[in-house]
Design a protein around this motif. Sequence first.
Motif, PDB file in Angstrom:
ATOM      1  N   LEU A 167       0.841  -1.201   0.000  1.00 41.05           N
ATOM      2  CA  LEU A 167       0.000   0.000   0.000  1.00 41.05           C
ATOM      3  C   LEU A 167       0.876   1.251   0.000  1.00 41.05           C
ATOM      4  O   LEU A 167       0.464   2.321   0.444  1.00 41.05           O
ATOM      5  CB  LEU A 167      -0.912   0.005   1.234  1.00 41.05           C
ATOM      6  N   VAL A 168       2.082   1.141  -0.522  1.00 40.30           N
ATOM      7  CA  VAL A 168       3.080   2.205  -0.464  1.00 40.30           C
ATOM      8  C   VAL A 168       2.601   3.467  -1.195  1.00 40.30           C
ATOM      9  O   VAL A 168       1.972   3.395  -2.244  1.00 40.30           O
ATOM     10  CB  VAL A 168       4.396   1.715  -1.103  1.00 40.30           C
ATOM     11  N   GLY A 169       2.918   4.624  -0.618  1.00 39.60           N
ATOM     12  CA  GLY A 169       2.749   5.880  -1.323  1.00 39.60           C
ATOM     13  C   GLY A 169       1.318   6.274  -1.585  1.00 39.60           C
ATOM     14  O   GLY A 169       0.997   6.761  -2.673  1.00 39.60           O
ATOM     15  N   ASN A 170       0.431   6.102  -0.613  1.00 37.51           N
ATOM     16  CA  ASN A 170      -0.935   6.594  -0.715  1.00 37.51           C
ATOM     17  C   ASN A 170      -1.138   7.720   0.297  1.00 37.51           C
ATOM     18  O   ASN A 170      -0.164   8.325   0.770  1.00 37.51           O
ATOM     19  CB  ASN A 170      -1.931   5.451  -0.504  1.00 37.51           C
ATOM     20  N   LYS A 171      -2.371   8.001   0.648  1.00 35.68           N
ATOM     21  CA  LYS A 171      -2.679   9.054   1.616  1.00 35.68           C
ATOM     22  C   LYS A 171      -3.422   8.462   2.810  1.00 35.68           C
ATOM     23  O   LYS A 171      -4.327   9.079   3.362  1.00 35.68           O
ATOM     24  CB  LYS A 171      -3.509  10.151   0.959  1.00 35.68           C
ATOM     25  N   LEU A 172      -3.032   7.274   3.199  1.00 40.18           N
ATOM     26  CA  LEU A 172      -3.718   6.569   4.267  1.00 40.18           C
ATOM     27  C   LEU A 172      -3.405   7.205   5.621  1.00 40.18           C
ATOM     28  O   LEU A 172      -2.244   7.519   5.920  1.00 40.18           O
ATOM     29  CB  LEU A 172      -3.298   5.097   4.259  1.00 40.18           C
ATOM     30  N   THR A 173      -4.442   7.380   6.408  1.00 35.91           N
ATOM     31  CA  THR A 173      -4.304   8.070   7.686  1.00 35.91           C
ATOM     32  C   THR A 173      -4.831   7.173   8.802  1.00 35.91           C
ATOM     33  O   THR A 173      -5.035   5.978   8.615  1.00 35.91           O
ATOM     34  CB  THR A 173      -5.065   9.398   7.655  1.00 35.91           C
ATOM     35  N   GLY A 174      -5.053   7.766   9.947  1.00 39.71           N
ATOM     36  CA  GLY A 174      -5.518   6.989  11.092  1.00 39.71           C
ATOM     37  C   GLY A 174      -4.371   6.252  11.744  1.00 39.71           C
ATOM     38  O   GLY A 174      -3.202   6.375  11.356  1.00 39.71           O
ATOM     39  N   ALA A 175      -4.689   5.463  12.743  1.00 37.49           N
ATOM     40  CA  ALA A 175      -3.664   4.697  13.457  1.00 37.49           C
ATOM     41  C   ALA A 175      -3.012   3.680  12.533  1.00 37.49           C
ATOM     42  O   ALA A 175      -3.651   3.137  11.624  1.00 37.49           O
ATOM     43  CB  ALA A 175      -4.281   4.008  14.668  1.00 37.49           C
ATOM     44  N   PHE A 176      -1.736   3.442  12.781  1.00 40.57           N
ATOM     45  CA  PHE A 176      -1.019   2.448  11.995  1.00 40.57           C
ATOM     46  C   PHE A 176      -1.702   1.080  12.186  1.00 40.57           C
ATOM     47  O   PHE A 176      -1.960   0.658  13.311  1.00 40.57           O
ATOM     48  CB  PHE A 176       0.435   2.371  12.451  1.00 40.57           C
ATOM     49  N   PRO A 177      -2.027   0.377  11.079  1.00 42.40           N
ATOM     50  CA  PRO A 177      -2.786  -0.884  11.194  1.00 42.40           C
ATOM     51  C   PRO A 177      -1.970  -1.980  11.887  1.00 42.40           C
ATOM     52  O   PRO A 177      -0.836  -2.261  11.500  1.00 42.40           O
ATOM     53  CB  PRO A 177      -3.089  -1.239   9.739  1.00 42.40           C
ATOM     54  N   HIS A 178      -2.561  -2.589  12.888  1.00 41.81           N
ATOM     55  CA  HIS A 178      -1.873  -3.620  13.669  1.00 41.81           C
ATOM     56  C   HIS A 178      -2.366  -5.021  13.355  1.00 41.81           C
ATOM     57  O   HIS A 178      -1.772  -6.011  13.798  1.00 41.81           O
ATOM     58  CB  HIS A 178      -2.092  -3.351  15.161  1.00 41.81           C
ATOM     59  N   PHE A 179      -3.453  -5.124  12.566  1.00 41.17           N
ATOM     60  CA  PHE A 179      -4.156  -6.397  12.418  1.00 41.17           C
ATOM     61  C   PHE A 179      -3.556  -7.307  11.344  1.00 41.17           C
ATOM     62  O   PHE A 179      -4.070  -8.382  11.090  1.00 41.17           O
ATOM     63  CB  PHE A 179      -5.640  -6.148  12.104  1.00 41.17           C
ATOM     64  N   PHE A 180      -2.463  -6.871  10.687  1.00 48.48           N
ATOM     65  CA  PHE A 180      -1.873  -7.735   9.660  1.00 48.48           C
ATOM     66  C   PHE A 180      -1.211  -8.965  10.262  1.00 48.48           C
ATOM     67  O   PHE A 180      -0.855  -9.901   9.539  1.00 48.48           O
ATOM     68  CB  PHE A 180      -0.872  -6.945   8.811  1.00 48.48           C
TER      69      PHE A 180
END
Length: 976
Positions: A167-180
């Motif tokens: 998902l590199v180089g997008n505009k994703l915000t919010g908390a860093f996803p931990h569920f991976f």
Amino acid sequence: MLSLLFLLFLLPRSSLSLNQEGLSLLQAKSSLFVPDNVLSDWNPSDSTPCNWTGVTCSSTSLAVTSLDLSTFSLSGPFPSALCRLPRLTFLSLSENDLNSTLTSSSLQGCSSLYHLDLSSNLLAGPLPSSLPSLLPNLLYLDLSENHFSGSVPPSFGQFARLRSLSLVGNKLTGAFPHFFDNISSLRELNLSYNPFSPSPIPVSFANLTQVRILWLTGCNLVGRIPAEFGRLSSLLDLDLASNSLTGSIPESLAELSSIVQIELYNNSLSGSFPSGFSNLTQLRNLDACLNHLSGHLPEDLFLAPNLESLELNENNFVGPIPATISQCKKLADLRLFSNQLVGALPADFGENIPLSFVDLSDNNLSGEIPANICASGLLGELLLLNNSFFGSLPESLGRCRTLTRVRLGNNLLSGEVPSAFWALPHLSLLELSGNSFSGGISPAIYSATNLSMLLLSDNHFNGALPEEIGALVNMYEFSASNNRLSGPLPMGLQNMAKLGKLDLHHNFLSGEIPTIIQSLKKVSQLNLADNEFTGSIPPEIGYLPVLNYLDLSGNKLTGEVPMELQNLKLIQFNLSNNQLSGRLPPLFATQGYQNSFLGNPGLCTDLTGICPRTRGNDSQRRVFVWLLRSVFALAALVLVTGAGWFYWRYRNPKKAEAETEKSVWKLTSFHKLGFSEHDILDCLDEDEVIGTGSSGKVYRVLLANGETVAVKKLWGNSVKNYLEHTFGDGFEAEVSTLGKIRHKNIVKLWCCCTHKDCKLLVYEYMPNGSLGDRLHSSKGGLLDWPIRYKIVLDAAEGLSYLHHDCDPPIVHRDVKSNNILLDAEFGAKVADFGLAKAIGNGPKSMSVIAGSCGYIAPEYAYTLRVTEKSDIYSFGVVILELVTGRYPVDVEFGEKDLVKWVCSTMEQKGVDNVIDSRLSSPCFKEEICKVLDIALLCTASLPINRPSMRAVVKMLLEVAPENMLKPSIKHSKPCS
């Protein structure tokens, strides 16, 4: 279904033989914009699509199993018709111009996909949360380099079989996803360059025991590196660079037995480097520069048998370089600069190591340069400047024919330079300045035909300059000041057509300055001061087209100052302490050039200090003093008369008040207005202040007619100071001039309202505020590269209009990111002409420095001369702000400003380390590098080397000539 029937109706009768999958592909094509000659072989008369471009079919069933349409410049929404291909397992539409959002309905029916690549497109909006349920068999998913925004859906942790996610180089915000951590099958997880909110690294990622690549660069991660990461037994590449991680590097990382590359640079890590790295038998690249690591370099680190690249520069390491470094049998790239290392290099340094790049600069290392440092025959760059190395250069370096850059400046080296060393054929930069080298420059230097910079200043070199130096036709800078060179200038200099700087001051050079110097058409700096040159100054110097620094002081030059020197546009000019005589050329016979001719008693001018004062001068001085006293007496009379009239006029307070009330606001309009001055005054609200400066406030004003304007209110003494400093006594005329400006990239000045000591300037309102506020705030990540490129081009066109299309030309004098405003569509307009000057027929001299710290051109500080080149420098700084995301002045730079920081960082670490981590640099890197090059041209230290704004606009248009809003990313490559 209806669309498919309609397509069948439109197709010719021969196409009815095409199978259902071919029809679905044609429908997908019809939903996209497809450039000419792309997919031209998708022929509806074929029976199957198996021979069409990009299509692969099963050899048995002839069903379409793979579709690869990457880099075809397709545009439009995701073609949902592709999901009607029941056996499709591989789909790549990367590096196109797909736009709109990616919806669940568009992917309905694609359940057979194993591989989906939609990277490098223009897809926007949220990530579809239903993706894991729609694509249950997915093994590979790449959505990088798009414009996806919002949080990563928790459902993304429910992919059953996924091995690779990017998902590199997008505009994703919010908390860093931990569920991976729920996806136990993951082999590769790439989440880099997204503006997540500050978050720690999930400790649960240590459960991804099969992950091989973990790329989390630029994710706004904070806190410590989890010690549990030592359990990632399959990890090959760990990249946590460009975050805000703190604490020490966990000892457990030494347990990553399979690791090949570790990148931890640009964090705030501290403490000592962990021991135990000798266990990392597969480690090839370790980059932990730009942290706060300290302590001694661990000896066992150099026992990792496969280590090829080690970058620990810009830390706080102390002590010597361990002798175990000689056991790194594969080490090619060693960067330990900017630490506190001491002691000598191991005696066998380089003997058994395939070194190609060595940078140990800015330490406290001493001892001699090891004789076998180039034993491998691969060494290309040797950078040891700013240390305490002593002794002579080893003869073996003269046999190191692979060398391209050697920087040994500011050490304690001495002795003669080996003759073969001067002749290295691939050497482009040789810096030996700041040492104690002696002997002459060998005639063998003629073989170093690739040499462009030869820096020998501050040594003890002696003898004549060899005639063979003229063979260096690629030479740009030759500096050998503060040596003991003697004899005449060699005639071979005329062959150095690319020479831009020649600095030979403070030597014992003699003879006449040869007229062949006119061949140096690109020289901008010529410094021959403090030598023993005789004869006259060659008039030909006046015809050097770009020369702006000329220093011939401290010689024995005779004759007159040539009239031809008036042709030059000089920033530094010094002919003092010679034996010149005669009258000065008219341009130089002014007080501004007085210091350029001191110590030449034969010069006959009226400049104080140049010639003795005569009796005639005394008589003229007495007349001047008498006139001056008369003027003072008349002024005193006028003052007393005026004070008496004022007292008589306003001795009654009520009458004075009545007189004040009679005064009214005066409105000067520059456009057809739908409001009056009273509409403005009635709507000034302190709750709507959007900016405050030294001269007043800026209000957002919503008028009764629904229009919004920005009002700049200048008040009190600030008004007087502002107007006098800016416009002198010509405020109305200057504002009128600015009010006549008509350009889409200049903020429109609607009108000016004046009343006693208060002034209102009414401008069009720019809803997205200033570029500076937007770029350096939390919203800076929303300015992706296409938007930043558009802003740069818009602002350049506005400044080009001021410089080239206004009569007289206008110099802004305060170009900065806060004076570039953004409209609702992020179009840029140049604003705030508070310091602007019309320069008319030539440069203007100012009484004080104007502008903003970090943006002021270097020559302005000591010449106070205003030219359009000052604006161009400031604009170059704005470009650097946009590319780097950094302020023009920052405590992190130390005594440097942004321009010097960019140049030094690029030289030492490469261009990747200056580009804003919030930019999707892998996608737009070629365009970013081109714009960065333009910025460096604009910020050249010498004004003559800066392009005009018209040329800047042309260069910017050439960066992305086909599509200004989305520069081409099809063939991105690094800067040179």
